[in-house]
Design a protein around this motif. Structure first.
Motif, PDB file in Angstrom:
ATOM      1  N   ARG A  24     -10.207 -20.338  63.454  1.00  0.00           N
ATOM      2  CA  ARG A  24      -9.768 -21.716  63.708  1.00  0.00           C
ATOM      3  C   ARG A  24      -8.752 -21.784  64.845  1.00  0.00           C
ATOM      4  O   ARG A  24      -8.378 -22.870  65.278  1.00  0.00           O
ATOM      5  CB  ARG A  24      -9.145 -22.316  62.435  1.00  0.00           C
ATOM      6  N   LYS A  44      -8.993 -26.488  68.799  1.00  0.00           N
ATOM      7  CA  LYS A  44      -9.849 -27.474  68.148  1.00  0.00           C
ATOM      8  C   LYS A  44      -9.039 -28.664  67.662  1.00  0.00           C
ATOM      9  O   LYS A  44      -7.852 -28.551  67.342  1.00  0.00           O
ATOM     10  CB  LYS A  44     -10.586 -26.838  66.968  1.00  0.00           C
ATOM     11  N   GLY A 100     -12.042 -29.926  63.504  1.00  0.00           N
ATOM     12  CA  GLY A 100     -12.801 -28.734  63.844  1.00  0.00           C
ATOM     13  C   GLY A 100     -13.622 -28.828  65.101  1.00  0.00           C
ATOM     14  O   GLY A 100     -14.228 -27.839  65.527  1.00  0.00           O
ATOM     15  N   TYR A 135      -6.320 -26.775  61.784  1.00  0.00           N
ATOM     16  CA  TYR A 135      -6.787 -26.214  63.045  1.00  0.00           C
ATOM     17  C   TYR A 135      -5.673 -26.162  64.096  1.00  0.00           C
ATOM     18  O   TYR A 135      -5.958 -26.007  65.285  1.00  0.00           O
ATOM     19  CB  TYR A 135      -7.971 -27.038  63.573  1.00  0.00           C
TER      20      TYR A 135
END
Length: 694
Positions: A83, A181, A185, A310
């Motif tokens: 992530r 991100k 996401g 994220y």
């Protein structure tokens, strides 16, 4: 029609007044009196710029255990390393007051604003008080620079991790953080940057929050996409490094193009109003690049933000930030913010309303006080600004046009500034060594301030009246107020409408003081008190005669938003803009200010920049470009349970303290944590879904 106004006013200027008699009254400018020492001012611990952060890959990464157990192991989230970017932003431990932190707890805010929605790029406020700062990330970052010596000051990298100048200095290639991100996401890349530029900043029908315009980044500047993680700026001037400051909060903070673009009129059947209002306060889980995501909104009650899973920043041990799980924004009043923070019912406040200083100091001095209170330099200042646009901005009526012609008359401005008893204005807010006489121009707390270059017209009501007579104004109907000359605005009383922010007690108190003092001069001033969003709309559209405005970054840091110091473009100045498709009707001394600002922006020589700002201050204050009212220090109120609060943090310099303290690094020690979280062990849901993901 405008020429008729000019003729009528010019006739008034020719009234037979003995110049020698007037000069017997008029005060000559001097330097402002030295401010009273303020021993409570906190001291900043200065550091090297490169000691704050860097971008690099680490061998391992960590997150709160509950995120791993509840979301990663159940397949709801990828592992934390997947992530994060290839090279996340890493905060260096040596610049963290209390070192590596621990996860958990909540920071509780109280604010007086109300959210319009989440469309920052289309001009919607999220309620202020640090909400937008918690949600937004910008190409560069400047707030932490308060701790960097002026000679080392240059914006910090942020969404733009690095940049390179062409050999001739006209092109700037920016490299975006790769692999970062949005909170939902979706990949962040150059498409988000270009949507903000092409479809919000450049689009004349869109006005981003905080007022970004193409001229903010230099007249004639262009931006283009090179690839997913590279954009290229092209400037008319060589090496205009000053614009790196404009790429920080709040003028280059791109929003999620994958959410915004389908609602924009260029790509849909929406109107611009429909685009602006497509994401109302009830729209939860708006994708952000900031550390926290909005997951709960209760009208007139609270806004709740939860940690962004994220988020693309870590500490040197690889712990994904932020440390704090939740942010609260209780919807109340700005005055209540201070009261709650001092009492311990809230955790953070910028103490900026001096009416609360004495009570707050007394409470903070008590042994059992829950909060610590630290004053900074005198960087909170207020100006009276004139609408100088005589060529149609805001479509003034006959009276409004006549006022603008008066505003452009230097004798009139001298009358106004000399009629102000600034000590009385300051004392009306708070007694003690807090307020200082502020003639206008640069804030005395900035490193560019030079007292000897500052022209101050002392309080002199008789001299002020003489200057008013020189401007061609006298009381022709005997009611105590001066009239327009015959043939101008019907010869009626000179009536001035002054715009003021109704959300703040200080703004209203100062405005009421100005009304009373102008009445003694013979000017009738009428208040137009509006709340923050309505007030901003009136200002940006030019619907005001005078304006009470709290100083912004261009006067407190000088290097941030420098273009707003003068009308270098049609929409850069707060109070002197061009009508649609027009040009700014700059006055002769303004041309000098524009020239100085342009030279300052393009200069890399610190000595030359300091000299240029001395010239700016001299010209600006001699010609009364804006009328200072008062200035004073602000204080940072933080609950004692919080760690990693940098020493000497000012509440406002490059940005507000919510950004300066770097909230993503702030933590609460395990033994001091409290159970304030409303959504423990939960993460943001899908955009538009109600509430967080459970």
């Amino acid at each position: 029609m405008r020429n008729l106004y000019n003729i009528g006013l010019a006739a008034g200027l020719a009234l037979s007044v003995s110049v020698s008699a007037l000069n017997a009254y008029a005060s000559e400018p001097t330097v402002p009196p030295a401010p009273t020492p303020f021993p409570a001012e906190g001291k900043i611990n200065y550091v090297a710029r490169d000691s704050i952060l860097e971008f690099k890959a680490l061998s391992e990464y960590h997150e709160p255990d509950w995120v791993t157990e509840k979301y990663v192991k159940t397949g709801k989230l990828p592992p934390v390393k997947d992530r994060l970017p290839k090279e996340p932003l890493v905060f260096k431990t040596g610049n963290m007051q209390d070192g590596i932190g621990v996860y958990g707890d909540t920071m509780r805010h109280v604010i007086g604003g109300r959210p319009e929605g989440w469309n920052y790029g289309a001009g919607q406020t999220q309620g202020w008080g640090g909400i937008d700062i918690g949600l937004s990330e910008c190409l560069t970052r400047t707030a932490p620079l308060f701790q960097v010596e002026a000679k080392d000051t240059e914006p910090l990298p942020n969404l733009a991790k690095s940049w390179d100048w062409s050999s001739d200095g006209h092109k700037l290639t920016m490299h975006l953080v790769e692999g970062a991100k949005w909170s939902d996401g979706v990949a962040f890349n150059a498409d988000d940057v270009m949507f903000y530029w092409d479809d919000e900043v450049v689009d004349p029908n869109v006005s981003p929050l905080n007022g970004a315009t193409p001229e903010t980044f230099g007249v004639g500047t262009t931006l283009k996409r090179i690839d997913d993680y590279t954009v290229e700026w092209t400037f008319k001037d060589a090496f205009p490094k000053q614009y790196l400051y404009a790429m920080a909060y709040g003028t280059f903070c791109p929003g999620p193009a994958h959410i915004l673009k389908p609602q924009h009129p260029k790509y849909s059947k929406n109107t611009y109003d429909q685009f602006k209002n497509a994401f109302p306060p009830e729209f939860m889980n708006m994708p952000v690049m900031g550390g926290w995501v909005p997951v709960e909104y209760r009208p007139d009650d609270i806004i709740v933000l939860r940690r962004n899973p994220y988020y693309w920043k870590v500490d040197e041990k690889g712990n994904q930030l932020p440390y704090l799980n939740e942010l609260h924004y209780k919807l109340s009043t700005w005055a209540d913010r201070d009261v709650q923070a001092v009492a311990g019912a809230a955790d953070f406040s910028n103490l900026e309303q001096p009416e609360n200083f004495v009570a707050s100091l007394k409470r903070a001095a008590e042994a059992n006080a829950p909060a610590r209170l630290a004053f900074g330099p005198r960087l909170i200042g207020y100006n009276l600004r004139f609408n100088f646009s005589a060529n149609g901005w805001g479509n003034p009526d006959e009276r409004g046009q006549a006022i603008r012609e008066l505003n452009r008359n230097e004798d009139f401005r001298k009358a106004v500034t000399m009629a102000l008893d600034r000590k009385a204005l300051g004392d009306s807010l708070v007694k003690g060594p807090f307020t200082a006489i502020y003639p206008g121009g640069l804030s005395s707390g900035t490193s560019f301030y030079d007292r000897d270059s500052t022209a101050y017209y002392p309080f002199d009501i008789e001299g002020a009246k003489a200057e008013l007579a020189k401007a061609g104004l006298k009381d022709t109907d005997g009611d105590g107020f001066v009239n327009f000359p015959s043939g101008t605005a019907g010869g009626k009383n000179v009536e001035i409408v002054m715009l003021v922010n109704n959300d703040y007690t200080t703004d209203k108190s100062l405005a009421e003081g100005v009304v009373g003092q102008m009445e003694k001069l013979g000017l009738r001033v009428v208040l137009n008190g509006l709340n923050g969003t309505q007030r901003d709309a009136s200002q940006y559209s030019g619907r005001f005669d005078w304006l009470v405005r709290r100083n912004d970054q261009e006067l407190t840091s000088v290097v941030q938003n420098t273009e707003q110091l003068a009308p270098v473009g049609p929409r850069t100045s707060w109070d002197h803009r061009a009508p649609e498709n027009g040009e700014v009707d700059v006055m002769p001394f303004e041309k000098d200010l524009v020239d100085i600002v342009n030279k300052f922006v393009s200069s890399e020589d610190n000595d030359q920049r300091a000299s240029l700002m001395k010239q700016f201050q001299k010209i600006s204050t001699e010609h009364i470009y804006n009328v200072g009212l008062t200035e004073y220090p602000g204080a940072l109120i933080v609950n004692k349970r919080f760690s990693n609060i940098p020493q000497g943090t000012p509440i406002f310099m490059f940005n507000w303290a919510e950004d300066s303290i770097v909230r993503e690094r702030v933590f609460v020690a395990s033994d001091k944590q409290a159970k304030y979280e409303l959504f423990p062990d939960e993460l943001p849901g899908k955009p538009g879904d109600k509430g967080p993901m459970n």
